[in-house]
Design a protein around this motif. Structure first.
Motif, PDB file in Angstrom:
ATOM      1  N   ALA A 205       0.816  -1.125   0.068  1.00  0.00           N
ATOM      2  CA  ALA A 205       0.024   0.158  -0.206  1.00  0.00           C
ATOM      3  C   ALA A 205       0.887   1.401   0.006  1.00  0.00           C
ATOM      4  CB  ALA A 205      -0.927  -0.108   1.169  1.00  0.00           C
ATOM      5  N   LEU A 299      -3.458   0.565  -3.556  1.00  0.00           N
ATOM      6  CA  LEU A 299      -2.718  -0.816  -2.929  1.00  0.00           C
ATOM      7  C   LEU A 299      -2.930  -1.955  -3.762  1.00  0.00           C
ATOM      8  CD1 LEU A 299      -5.286  -2.722  -1.709  1.00  0.00           C
ATOM      9  CD2 LEU A 299      -5.173  -1.045   0.321  1.00  0.00           C
ATOM     10  N   GLU A 332       0.378  -2.878  -6.907  1.00  0.00           N
ATOM     11  CA  GLU A 332       0.277  -1.536  -6.133  1.00  0.00           C
ATOM     12  C   GLU A 332       0.557  -0.719  -7.168  1.00  0.00           C
ATOM     13  OE1 GLU A 332       1.629   2.048  -5.000  1.00  0.00           O
ATOM     14  OE2 GLU A 332       3.103   0.424  -4.819  1.00  0.00           O
TER      15      GLU A 332
END
Length: 408
Positions: A205, A299, A332
């Protein structure tokens, strides 16, 4: 004590020994000779007990040669040598002994039984006076030793509590750095072997725009904001029994299915990801009309085999390696803010429980064309809210059964 049939200590020597004994210091030689003739002689070996604490008193002893220790298990109150006496209380009563007595070396003892003493003592006030003086002195000394022992016990107890508290702090710190199983392995053996895992879900993330905004913030504010977000993420990971791996700047990394393998980690990780995005959304909504800085989250998740283990000797770090990790990082970086981006592998594992949106094949650096999906929500039949961001109690139980290998 082994009684000697033929005395080795002559009557004259016994009298001279008795003269140096406190309780007989004022007794005339005729009476001393009478007492000396009635003493029983015996040999005590090293570590052999004359009597134990709690035994009934029936005689006093005079050390003719050698040494004995007065003790209570491992604590030694005193070491007595030639001319000293012990067991004087037995001359007045037969109560239980207050301490044990054992030989330090091979020791010769002269034993004066209570009944013999009473016969000699009749009408001899000097002996009685001497006994009382010694008993008072010995009582004071015993009280001193008991106070010292009690003080030592209190000190030991305090040290034990301090050690216990320090150990708890160390364990807590270690568990903040490493998974519990790995921490226990390190404490027991001092090392932890790297392990291969077949199915681990990895999440990356990243907070959008944080780096740029941080350039205009003080260091204290940067840390405060990151701590706020990452603490919330940590709590979410703990809730779903997932492992936080590390943070790098404003990036957060976690994994599921380690150190204890399970088959539910992809579902748990997607639930955690939805909750993380919901947290960011609620935080932003709560500060919509304020001047506080609010960020958005991008994320990605991928599932597959990897290697996990501890690196470092002075500063331990639990980490993961492998292509699964690299692909999760690409999920991500190729995702979108406010979205949960997952790989095709993860999608196959969670599609029965979540509504997903196929993005098609996305060109990923170093990977080529990769299938990607956005997870929009938990399917209605498994959600406890209309938005599909929170799992129902029944769904949570289903995931637990999957983790335990009970769900088909």
């Amino acid at each position: 004590m082994h009684t000697v049939s033929k005395p080795r200590v002559s009557l004259e020597e016994r009298i001279e020994i008795l003269k140096d004994v406190d309780i007989f210091s004022t007794t005339n030689e005729k009476i001393l000779a009478n007492i000396a003739s009635k003493l029983k002689e015996g040999i005590l070996k090293a570590e052999q007990a004359v009597f134990h604490k709690g035994d009934q008193g029936e005689a006093m002893y005079i050390i003719a040669d050698g040494a004995v220790k007065v003790h209570d298990k491992t604590y030694v109150f005193a070491v007595l040598r030639k001319g000293q006496v012990f067991g004087e209380y037995s001359m007045l009563d037969t109560e239980a002994r207050s301490a044990s007595v054992s030989g330090v070396v091979k020791t010769r003892l002269l034993k004066l039984e209570q009944r013999i003493f009473y016969e000699v003592m009749l009408g001899q006030i000097e002996i009685l006076r001497g006994i009382l003086q010694v008993l008072i002195k010995r009582s004071r000394r015993q009280n001193y030793f008991e106070e010292k022992l009690a003080e030592s016990n209190r000190l030991i107890q305090r040290k034990k509590e301090q050690i216990k508290q320090e150990k708890a702090k160390s364990d807590e710190l270690l568990l903040n750095i490493l998974p519990e199983d790995i921490a226990e392995e390190l404490k027991v053996s001092g090392r932890s072997e790297a392990r291969n895992y077949n199915m681990v879900s990895v999440l990356f993330a990243d907070i959008k725009g944080f780096t740029t905004a941080a350039e205009k913030m003080s260091a204290a504010d940067v840390v405060k904001h990151l701590e706020y977000y990452f603490t919330a993420f940590d709590e979410i990971m703990e809730k779903y029994e997932l492992e936080k791996i590390k943070t790098i700047g404003d990036a957060y990394m976690a994994a599921g299915g380690i150190p204890q393998p399970n088959t539910s980690n992809s579902i748990e990780m997607v639930c955690a990801a939805l909750e993380m995005q919901n947290f960011m959304h609620q935080h932003k909504e709560a500060r919509r009309n304020s001047n506080d800085l609010c960020w958005e989250l991008r994320l990605g998740i991928n599932t597959g085999p990897l290697v996990a283990g501890v690196i470092g000797k002075n500063k331990f770090a639990y980490d993961v390696w492998g292509d699964t990790v690299n692909t999760a990082s690409r999920m991500e970086s190729n995702g979108e803010v406010n979205k949960v981006n997952i790989s095709g592998v993860t999608h196959q594992l969670v599609k029965d429980y979540f509504e997903c949106e196929y993005r098609g094949k996305v060109n990923v650096k170093g990977k080529g064309e990769v299938d990607m999906y956005f997870v929009n929500r938990i399917k209605p039949e498994f959600a406890s809210d209309q938005e599909g961001l929170k799992p129902s109690a029944e769904f949570i139980e289903t995931v637990k059964e999957i983790r335990a290998g009970k769900h088909q």
